[in-house]
Write a protein that holds these residues in place. Structure first.
Motif, PDB file in Angstrom:
ATOM      1  N   ALA A  46       0.761  -1.235  -0.030  1.00 33.31           N
ATOM      2  CA  ALA A  46       0.134   0.005  -0.109  1.00 33.31           C
ATOM      3  C   ALA A  46       0.814   1.259  -0.030  1.00 33.31           C
ATOM      4  CB  ALA A  46      -0.848  -0.089   1.295  1.00 33.31           C
ATOM      5  N   LYS A  47       1.859   1.330   0.726  1.00 36.69           N
ATOM      6  CA  LYS A  47       2.786   2.243   1.051  1.00 36.69           C
ATOM      7  C   LYS A  47       3.348   2.778  -0.340  1.00 36.69           C
ATOM      8  CE  LYS A  47       6.686   4.067   3.489  1.00 36.69           C
ATOM      9  NZ  LYS A  47       7.767   3.727   4.541  1.00 36.69           N
ATOM     10  N   GLU A  48       3.965   1.634  -0.851  1.00 37.74           N
ATOM     11  CA  GLU A  48       4.897   1.991  -2.155  1.00 37.74           C
ATOM     12  C   GLU A  48       4.050   1.692  -3.648  1.00 37.74           C
ATOM     13  OE1 GLU A  48       8.410  -0.327  -1.891  1.00 37.74           O
ATOM     14  OE2 GLU A  48       9.142   0.747  -0.379  1.00 37.74           O
ATOM     15  N   SER A  49       2.674   1.282  -3.383  1.00 36.48           N
ATOM     16  CA  SER A  49       1.922   1.119  -4.544  1.00 36.48           C
ATOM     17  C   SER A  49       2.322   0.071  -5.408  1.00 36.48           C
ATOM     18  CB  SER A  49       1.839   2.354  -5.469  1.00 36.48           C
ATOM     19  OG  SER A  49       1.346   3.597  -4.808  1.00 36.48           O
ATOM     20  N   ARG A  50       2.668  -1.290  -4.809  1.00 39.03           N
ATOM     21  CA  ARG A  50       3.256  -2.421  -5.269  1.00 39.03           C
ATOM     22  C   ARG A  50       1.818  -3.433  -5.531  1.00 39.03           C
ATOM     23  NH1 ARG A  50       8.456  -2.755  -6.151  1.00 39.03           N
ATOM     24  NH2 ARG A  50       9.848  -1.057  -4.862  1.00 39.03           N
ATOM     25  N   ILE A  51       2.021  -4.310  -6.466  1.00 36.70           N
ATOM     26  CA  ILE A  51       1.249  -5.392  -6.826  1.00 36.70           C
ATOM     27  C   ILE A  51       1.573  -6.413  -6.213  1.00 36.70           C
ATOM     28  CG2 ILE A  51       0.043  -6.630  -8.616  1.00 36.70           C
ATOM     29  CD1 ILE A  51       0.465  -4.201 -10.295  1.00 36.70           C
ATOM     30  N   VAL A  52       0.976  -7.135  -5.180  1.00 36.57           N
ATOM     31  CA  VAL A  52       1.364  -8.399  -4.575  1.00 36.57           C
ATOM     32  C   VAL A  52       1.102  -9.567  -5.517  1.00 36.57           C
ATOM     33  CG1 VAL A  52       1.060  -9.963  -2.675  1.00 36.57           C
ATOM     34  CG2 VAL A  52       1.025  -7.576  -2.207  1.00 36.57           C
ATOM     35  N   VAL A  53       2.379 -10.312  -5.650  1.00 34.21           N
ATOM     36  CA  VAL A  53       2.273 -11.608  -6.404  1.00 34.21           C
ATOM     37  C   VAL A  53       2.407 -12.413  -5.402  1.00 34.21           C
ATOM     38  CG1 VAL A  53       3.267 -12.748  -8.418  1.00 34.21           C
ATOM     39  CG2 VAL A  53       3.509 -10.271  -8.271  1.00 34.21           C
ATOM     40  N   THR A  54       1.207 -13.433  -5.281  1.00 32.53           N
ATOM     41  CA  THR A  54       1.172 -14.453  -4.196  1.00 32.53           C
ATOM     42  C   THR A  54       0.419 -15.772  -4.838  1.00 32.53           C
ATOM     43  OG1 THR A  54       0.885 -14.887  -1.955  1.00 32.53           O
ATOM     44  CG2 THR A  54      -0.608 -13.530  -3.156  1.00 32.53           C
ATOM     45  N   LYS A  55       0.530 -16.938  -3.994  1.00 32.35           N
ATOM     46  CA  LYS A  55      -0.092 -17.972  -4.366  1.00 32.35           C
ATOM     47  C   LYS A  55      -1.074 -18.120  -2.976  1.00 32.35           C
ATOM     48  CE  LYS A  55       2.403 -21.460  -7.156  1.00 32.35           C
ATOM     49  NZ  LYS A  55       2.736 -22.878  -7.000  1.00 32.35           N
ATOM     50  N   ASP A  56      -0.867 -17.131  -1.930  1.00 32.15           N
ATOM     51  CA  ASP A  56      -1.370 -17.271  -0.712  1.00 32.15           C
ATOM     52  C   ASP A  56      -2.662 -16.618  -0.685  1.00 32.15           C
ATOM     53  OD1 ASP A  56      -2.128 -17.036   2.083  1.00 32.15           O
ATOM     54  OD2 ASP A  56      -0.228 -16.318   2.808  1.00 32.15           O
ATOM     55  N   THR A  57      -3.832 -17.599  -0.438  1.00 30.39           N
ATOM     56  CA  THR A  57      -5.214 -17.073  -0.603  1.00 30.39           C
ATOM     57  C   THR A  57      -5.495 -16.152   0.449  1.00 30.39           C
ATOM     58  OG1 THR A  57      -5.942 -19.019   0.460  1.00 30.39           O
ATOM     59  CG2 THR A  57      -6.227 -18.961  -2.037  1.00 30.39           C
ATOM     60  N   ASP A  58      -4.655 -15.726   1.708  1.00 31.26           N
ATOM     61  CA  ASP A  58      -5.151 -15.212   2.724  1.00 31.26           C
ATOM     62  C   ASP A  58      -5.248 -13.728   2.046  1.00 31.26           C
ATOM     63  OD1 ASP A  58      -5.230 -16.922   4.542  1.00 31.26           O
ATOM     64  OD2 ASP A  58      -3.523 -16.697   5.330  1.00 31.26           O
ATOM     65  N   PHE A  59      -4.298 -13.282   1.008  1.00 34.42           N
ATOM     66  CA  PHE A  59      -4.239 -11.973   0.384  1.00 34.42           C
ATOM     67  C   PHE A  59      -5.593 -11.828  -0.359  1.00 34.42           C
ATOM     68  CE2 PHE A  59       0.254 -12.472   1.314  1.00 34.42           C
ATOM     69  CZ  PHE A  59       0.409 -11.366   1.692  1.00 34.42           C
ATOM     70  N   GLN A  60      -6.129 -12.783  -1.063  1.00 37.71           N
ATOM     71  CA  GLN A  60      -7.390 -12.710  -1.664  1.00 37.71           C
ATOM     72  C   GLN A  60      -8.326 -12.168  -0.619  1.00 37.71           C
ATOM     73  OE1 GLN A  60      -8.702 -16.401  -3.759  1.00 37.71           O
ATOM     74  NE2 GLN A  60     -10.677 -15.352  -4.251  1.00 37.71           N
ATOM     75  N   ASP A  61      -8.515 -13.058   0.705  1.00 35.27           N
ATOM     76  CA  ASP A  61      -9.500 -12.668   1.344  1.00 35.27           C
ATOM     77  C   ASP A  61      -9.481 -11.078   1.915  1.00 35.27           C
ATOM     78  OD1 ASP A  61     -10.090 -15.150   1.078  1.00 35.27           O
ATOM     79  OD2 ASP A  61      -9.260 -15.986   3.140  1.00 35.27           O
ATOM     80  N   SER A  62      -8.075 -10.677   2.264  1.00 31.68           N
ATOM     81  CA  SER A  62      -7.891  -9.595   2.906  1.00 31.68           C
ATOM     82  C   SER A  62      -8.353  -8.298   1.702  1.00 31.68           C
ATOM     83  CB  SER A  62      -6.441  -9.297   3.347  1.00 31.68           C
ATOM     84  OG  SER A  62      -5.553  -9.326   2.234  1.00 31.68           O
ATOM     85  N   TYR A  63      -7.977  -8.716   0.525  1.00 28.09           N
ATOM     86  CA  TYR A  63      -8.386  -7.764  -0.586  1.00 28.09           C
ATOM     87  C   TYR A  63      -9.573  -7.873  -0.914  1.00 28.09           C
ATOM     88  CZ  TYR A  63      -9.358  -5.948  -5.173  1.00 28.09           C
ATOM     89  OH  TYR A  63      -9.853  -5.105  -6.225  1.00 28.09           O
ATOM     90  N   LEU A  64     -10.547  -8.771  -0.652  1.00 31.89           N
ATOM     91  CA  LEU A  64     -11.918  -8.688  -0.938  1.00 31.89           C
ATOM     92  C   LEU A  64     -12.599  -8.200   0.327  1.00 31.89           C
ATOM     93  CD1 LEU A  64     -12.522 -12.140  -2.534  1.00 31.89           C
ATOM     94  CD2 LEU A  64     -12.509 -10.199  -3.531  1.00 31.89           C
ATOM     95  N   LEU A  65     -12.130  -8.340   1.519  1.00 28.74           N
ATOM     96  CA  LEU A  65     -12.715  -7.686   2.691  1.00 28.74           C
ATOM     97  C   LEU A  65     -12.279  -6.320   2.948  1.00 28.74           C
ATOM     98  CD1 LEU A  65     -12.325 -10.626   4.985  1.00 28.74           C
ATOM     99  CD2 LEU A  65     -14.567  -9.899   3.795  1.00 28.74           C
ATOM    100  N   GLN A  66     -11.005  -5.938   2.658  1.00 34.41           N
ATOM    101  CA  GLN A  66     -10.759  -4.543   3.019  1.00 34.41           C
ATOM    102  C   GLN A  66      -9.917  -3.693   1.939  1.00 34.41           C
ATOM    103  OE1 GLN A  66      -7.822  -6.083   5.994  1.00 34.41           O
ATOM    104  NE2 GLN A  66      -9.578  -5.993   7.648  1.00 34.41           N
ATOM    105  N   LYS A  67      -9.776  -4.591   0.438  1.00 33.82           N
ATOM    106  CA  LYS A  67      -8.832  -3.711  -0.444  1.00 33.82           C
ATOM    107  C   LYS A  67      -7.699  -3.519  -0.147  1.00 33.82           C
ATOM    108  CE  LYS A  67     -12.331  -3.446  -3.428  1.00 33.82           C
ATOM    109  NZ  LYS A  67     -13.001  -4.810  -4.028  1.00 33.82           N
ATOM    110  N   VAL A  68      -6.861  -4.638   0.645  1.00 34.28           N
ATOM    111  CA  VAL A  68      -5.605  -4.383   0.990  1.00 34.28           C
ATOM    112  C   VAL A  68      -5.049  -5.858   0.904  1.00 34.28           C
ATOM    113  CG1 VAL A  68      -4.105  -3.868   2.936  1.00 34.28           C
ATOM    114  CG2 VAL A  68      -6.203  -2.759   2.921  1.00 34.28           C
ATOM    115  N   PRO A  69      -4.217  -5.995  -0.120  1.00 37.05           N
ATOM    116  CA  PRO A  69      -3.492  -4.839  -0.716  1.00 37.05           C
ATOM    117  C   PRO A  69      -4.045  -4.304  -1.667  1.00 37.05           C
ATOM    118  CG  PRO A  69      -2.602  -7.085  -1.461  1.00 37.05           C
ATOM    119  CD  PRO A  69      -3.622  -7.388  -0.210  1.00 37.05           C
ATOM    120  N   PRO A  70      -3.872  -3.058  -2.136  1.00 35.41           N
ATOM    121  CA  PRO A  70      -4.588  -2.406  -3.005  1.00 35.41           C
ATOM    122  C   PRO A  70      -4.772  -3.177  -4.662  1.00 35.41           C
ATOM    123  CG  PRO A  70      -3.034  -1.055  -2.362  1.00 35.41           C
ATOM    124  CD  PRO A  70      -2.810  -2.081  -1.777  1.00 35.41           C
TER     125      PRO A  70
END
Length: 117
Positions: A46-70
């Motif tokens: 979020a701070k550096e406007s980076r796209i997170v590249v991952t296989k971890d579905t926890d990031f999907q959950d946090s994106y869908l719930l909170q739009k984090v990472p952006p």
């Protein structure tokens, strides 16, 4: 676009993207390396406007719930050999990078990429 690659993906992926002139960090570039926590990754993205590249579905959950990472590139390729993964990125990353100008969540499978919004 700028990318932040999560620990479960090979460091060589960062090198491949750098060769194509992308601004890339891998968690191995960070102080805690592979022990870098998901929350730190989210905040740095979020701070550096980076796209997170991952296989971890926890990031999907946090994106869908909170739009984090952006912005999120979620890999749902399963367990594939690194060579196949790198070839997949070489074949798709330019178009995916262009799509991130208008989209925030893209999923990359073995055969295609899917835009989620």
């Amino acid at each position: 676009m700028k990318y932040l690659i999560d620990a479960q993906l090979p460091y060589l992926l960062a090198e491949v993207l750098r060769q194509r002139h992308f601004d890339v960090l891998h968690t191995d570039d960070l102080p805690d390396r592979e022990r870098t926590g998901d929350q730190y990754i989210r905040l740095l993205a979020a701070k550096e406007s980076r796209i997170v590249v991952t296989k971890d579905t926890d990031f999907q959950d946090s994106y869908l719930l909170q739009k984090v990472p952006p912005k999120l590139l979620l890999l749902t390729t399963g367990n594939i050999k690194n060579r196949k993964l790198l070839d997949l990125f070489r074949a798709t990353i330019d178009e995916i990078d262009t799509l991130f100008a208008h989209h925030c969540f893209i999923e990359l499978t073995n055969e295609a990429y899917l835009i989620h919004e």
